[in-house]
Design an enzyme around this catalytic site. Structure first.
Site, mmCIF file in Angstrom:
data_model
loop_
_atom_site.group_PDB
_atom_site.id
_atom_site.type_symbol
_atom_site.label_atom_id
_atom_site.label_comp_id
_atom_site.label_asym_id
_atom_site.label_seq_id
_atom_site.Cartn_x
_atom_site.Cartn_y
_atom_site.Cartn_z
ATOM 1 N N GLU A 1 31.219 -10.421 -16.860
ATOM 2 C CA GLU A 1 32.055 -9.450 -17.593
ATOM 3 C C GLU A 1 31.498 -9.071 -18.964
ATOM 4 O OE1 GLU A 1 35.988 -11.187 -17.509
ATOM 5 O OE2 GLU A 1 35.996 -11.322 -15.329
ATOM 6 N N GLU B 1 35.371 -11.555 -5.888
ATOM 7 C CA GLU B 1 36.712 -12.071 -6.250
ATOM 8 C C GLU B 1 37.812 -11.187 -5.684
ATOM 9 O OE1 GLU B 1 37.101 -12.732 -10.467
ATOM 10 O OE2 GLU B 1 35.073 -13.518 -10.669
HETATM 11 O O1 G3I Z 1 47.409 -25.230 -15.332
HETATM 12 C C1 G3I Z 1 47.911 -24.745 -16.574
HETATM 13 C C2 G3I Z 1 49.402 -24.976 -16.626
HETATM 14 O O2 G3I Z 1 49.640 -26.365 -16.607
HETATM 15 C C3 G3I Z 1 49.943 -24.336 -17.902
HETATM 16 O O3 G3I Z 1 51.337 -24.413 -17.886
HETATM 17 C C4 G3I Z 1 49.535 -22.871 -17.976
HETATM 18 C C5 G3I Z 1 49.948 -22.240 -19.274
HETATM 19 O O4 G3I Z 1 49.295 -21.020 -19.469
HETATM 20 O O5 G3I Z 1 48.137 -22.773 -17.888
HETATM 21 C C6 G3I Z 1 47.649 -23.270 -16.674
HETATM 22 O O6 G3I Z 1 46.289 -23.060 -16.579
HETATM 23 C C7 G3I Z 1 45.844 -21.764 -16.472
HETATM 24 C C8 G3I Z 1 45.331 -21.616 -15.056
HETATM 25 O O7 G3I Z 1 44.682 -20.444 -14.927
HETATM 26 C C9 G3I Z 1 46.425 -21.726 -13.997
HETATM 27 O O8 G3I Z 1 47.239 -20.653 -14.003
HETATM 28 C C10 G3I Z 1 44.766 -21.567 -17.480
HETATM 29 O O9 G3I Z 1 45.333 -21.506 -18.746
HETATM 30 C C11 G3I Z 1 43.981 -20.387 -17.219
HETATM 31 O O10 G3I Z 1 42.817 -20.418 -18.027
HETATM 32 C C12 G3I Z 1 43.577 -20.315 -15.777
HETATM 33 O O11 G3I Z 1 43.173 -19.045 -15.563
HETATM 34 C C13 G3I Z 1 42.053 -18.798 -14.739
HETATM 35 C C14 G3I Z 1 41.315 -17.652 -15.404
HETATM 36 O O12 G3I Z 1 40.290 -17.182 -14.574
HETATM 37 C C15 G3I Z 1 40.667 -18.096 -16.721
HETATM 38 O O13 G3I Z 1 39.701 -19.068 -16.483
HETATM 39 C C16 G3I Z 1 42.552 -18.390 -13.347
HETATM 40 O O14 G3I Z 1 43.074 -19.532 -12.695
HETATM 41 C C17 G3I Z 1 41.409 -17.793 -12.553
HETATM 42 O O15 G3I Z 1 41.885 -17.277 -11.334
HETATM 43 C C18 G3I Z 1 40.769 -16.672 -13.338
HETATM 44 O O16 G3I Z 1 39.692 -16.177 -12.616
HETATM 45 C C19 G3I Z 1 39.021 -15.060 -13.202
HETATM 46 C C20 G3I Z 1 37.550 -15.223 -12.911
HETATM 47 O O17 G3I Z 1 37.105 -16.466 -13.384
HETATM 48 C C21 G3I Z 1 36.755 -14.080 -13.539
HETATM 49 N N1 G3I Z 1 37.263 -12.792 -13.131
HETATM 50 C C22 G3I Z 1 38.710 -12.593 -13.276
HETATM 51 C C23 G3I Z 1 39.486 -13.717 -12.603
HETATM 52 C C24 G3I Z 1 40.963 -13.513 -12.713
HETATM 53 O O18 G3I Z 1 41.372 -13.518 -14.046
#
Ligand code: G3I
Length: 393
Positions: free
Chosen positions: A185, A302
Site C-alpha cells: 500500500e 485479499e
Molecule cells: O484482537 C483485538 C481485540 O481484542 C480488540 O478488542 C480490538 C480493538 O480494536 O482489536 C483487535 O485487534 C484488531 C484485529 O484486527 C482484530 O479485529 C487489531 O487492532 C487490528 O490491527 C487488526 O486488524 C487487521 C488489519 O489488517 C491491521 O493489521 C485485520 O485483522 C486484517 O484483516 C487487516 O488486513 C489488511 C491487510 O493486512 C492489508 N490490506 C487491507 C486488509 C484489511 O484491512
C-alpha cells in the site's frame, strides 16, 4: 430482461454488475424504490450451479492456479471446524497478523532490536504441516507498526531498522515462503505527490528509494521467493481507482527499469459493490495486460465482497455478492499472468469487515465463500465456477 438473462454467461455477468451499481445507489438513497429495483434485477434467476466433488484448491489446481485464504493463530487454535475448512479448500495461507510488525494479539517486533517469533513460527509450522504454501505479509507497511516505532525511528536509524528486519525475519523463513509482500500500500494519489507515493513513516525517513531498497534486501536473503508489491483500490471504473492504477503502473515500470528485483503485483480486490463503484472489465483487463507486459505475475491477494450497502434479505444479498465474485474473477482469470486467488478469510465467522465495515442495520456481514456454520454459500459456487471456466495456465 428475460432475453438479456438468456445471453452468454459472460455477458450476463457484465449486465448484472452494471445494474448492481445503479440499484445499489437506489437502495441507499431511495428506500422506496428498493424492492421494485431488486425484483427487476431478478438475481434469483442467475445460475450458480457447479459440478459436485472438488474443493476450491482442487478446481484452481486443475487450471494451474492457487487458491488460498488468510487467518490467525488465534482463530485456528480455537476453532477446529474452521481449521478443517481451510485445510480442505486451500493450497495457500496468509497470516493475517503474525508476519506484521504487530497486529491483533501478535507482536513480532517488541522493540527496535527485538523479535518475538513465537506466533510467526506457529504459522510456519501450521503451513508446513498442512502443505500450505505460505505468503509473507508484510514487510514494509505504514500500518500495524508498534507504538515504539513512531517514537524511535528517524532518518538516521531507519535504514538500519529495515535492514535488520529483513535480514533477521526474512532469513528465518527463507526458502519456505512462496511470496513476500515486500511493500504494501505505498500509493495514495490523494496525498498529492507527483509520483503518487503515500506519505508514510518509511517515505519520510528513507525517501522514495525505500521501495527499491526493501526489494533488494529481501531478494538478497530469500532469492527463491516471489517478491510482490501489494495494493488495494485498483478495481473499479472510478476516477480514484483509475488514478491509482496509473500511479501503480508507473511505480512498477520505474522499479523494473532500474532493475529492482520485483516479480509480481498483488491486487487486494476488497470489492465494494454499490454507490459509484462501476465495474469495467475492459479497463481492468487492460491494466492487467499492462502489468503483465512488464514481465510481472499477478496475484489476487485479499479478495472479499462487502455487503455493507446491500439489502438485508440474505438470499438477495448472497446472490449479489456471488455475482460480484464470479464477474470479477471471470475477468481477471482471463489474464494468464494471474497465478493465484486468495480470499481475505474463508468463512463469515471471521472477517475484518465485521469490525471495519459493519452493516448499518446491525445484521452480520456475509462477504466470504462459507457461512458462519462453514456451509458453502453461493459465493463459494461463484469462485468454483470462475476456476472451472478459467483458461489453463
Ligand atoms: O484482537 C483485538 C481485540 O481484542 C480488540 O478488542 C480490538 C480493538 O480494536 O482489536 C483487535 O485487534 C484488531 C484485529 O484486527 C482484530 O479485529 C487489531 O487492532 C487490528 O490491527 C487488526 O486488524 C487487521 C488489519 O489488517 C491491521 O493489521 C485485520 O485483522 C486484517 O484483516 C487487516 O488486513 C489488511 C491487510 O493486512 C492489508 N490490506 C487491507 C486488509 C484489511 O484491512
Amino acid at each position: 430482461m428475460r432475453k438479456i438473462l438468456k445471453l452468454t454467461n459472460r455477458r450476463n455477468f457484465l449486465f448484472g454488475l452494471s445494474s448492481l451499481a445503479a440499484i445499489s445507489a437506489g437502495v441507499i438513497s431511495r428506500g422506496f424504490d428498493r424492492h421494485q429495483k431488486i425484483e427487476a434485477l431478478d438475481h434469483h434467476q442467475r445460475d450458480f450451479t457447479v459440478s459436485q466433488g472438488l474443493s476450491l484448491k482442487e478446481r484452481a489446481a486443475k487450471k494451474g492456479l492457487i487458491y488460498g485464504t488468510t487467518s490467525t493463530k488465534k482463530y485456528l487454535t480455537s476453532d477446529p471446524a474452521y481449521m478443517a475448512a481451510i485445510v480442505e479448500n486451500c493450497r495457500m495461507f496468509v497470516p493475517e497478523w503474525e508476519f506484521k510488525w504487530t497486529a491483533g494479539n501478535a507482536l513480532l517486533r517488541p522493540g527496535f532490536d527485538r523479535f518475538d517469533f513465537s506466533a510467526a513460527d506457529w504459522i510456519a509450522n501450521f503451513s508446513a504441516t498442512h502443505q500450505l504454501l505460505l505468503r509473507g505479509h508484510t514487510l514494509v507497511w505504514h500500518s500495524s507498526l508498534p507504538k515504539w516505532f513512531k517514537e524511535t525511528v528517524n532518518s538516521e536509524n531507519a535504514e538500519q531498522l529495515l535492514q535488520n528486519h529483513i535480514q533477521t525475519f526474512v532469513k528465518r523463513y527463507a526458502g519456505k515462503i512462496h511470496s513476500w509482500d515486500v511493500v504494501n500500500e505505498a500509493i495514495k494519489t490523494e496525498d498529492g505527490r507527483d509520483d503518487g507515493l503515500r506519505i508514510t513513516p518509511w517515505l519520510n525517513s528513507l525517501g522514495t528509494n525505500y521501495i527499491d531498497l526493501a526489494f533488494r534486501l529481501t531478494s538478497a536473503v530469500d532469492p527463491q521467493a516471489l517478491l510482490v508489491y501489494n495494493d488495494f483500490g485498483l478495481d473499479y471504473d472510478t476516477p480514484k481507482d483509475e488514478a491509482k492504477r496509473d500511479a501503480v503502473l508507473k511505480l512498477l515500470a520505474g522499479l523494473k527499469s532500474q532493475g529492482t528485483p520485483i516479480h509480481a503485483l498483488g491486487i487486494q480486490a476488497h470489492l465494494s459493490p454499490g454507490g459509484n463503484n462501476k465495474f469495467n472489465p475492459e479497463k481492468l483487463r487492460q491494466f492487467l495486460k499492462d502489468v503483465a507486459s512488464l514481465g510481472l505475475k499477478i496475484m489476487i491477494t485479499e479478495m472479499d465482497v462487502t455487503d455493507k450497502n446491500l439489502p438485508v434479505d440474505i438470499k438477495v444479498r448472497d446472490h449479489i455478492v456471488a455475482g460480484v465474485y464470479e464477474d470479477y474473477l471471470a475477468t481477471v482469470l482471463d489474464e494468464k499472468a494471474v497465478i493465484a486467488v486468495i480470499t481475505w478469510g474463508l468463512s463469515d465467522r471471521y472477517s475484518w469487515l465485521s469490525e471495519f465495515e459493519p452493516r448499518g442495520d446491525g445484521t452480520p456481514v456475509r462477504p466470504l465463500p462459507l457461512d458462519t456454520q462453514m456451509r458453502r454459500k453461493l459465493a463459494w459456487n461463484a469462485i468454483a465456477r470462475a476456476f472451472d471456466n478459467a483458461p489453463q495456465r
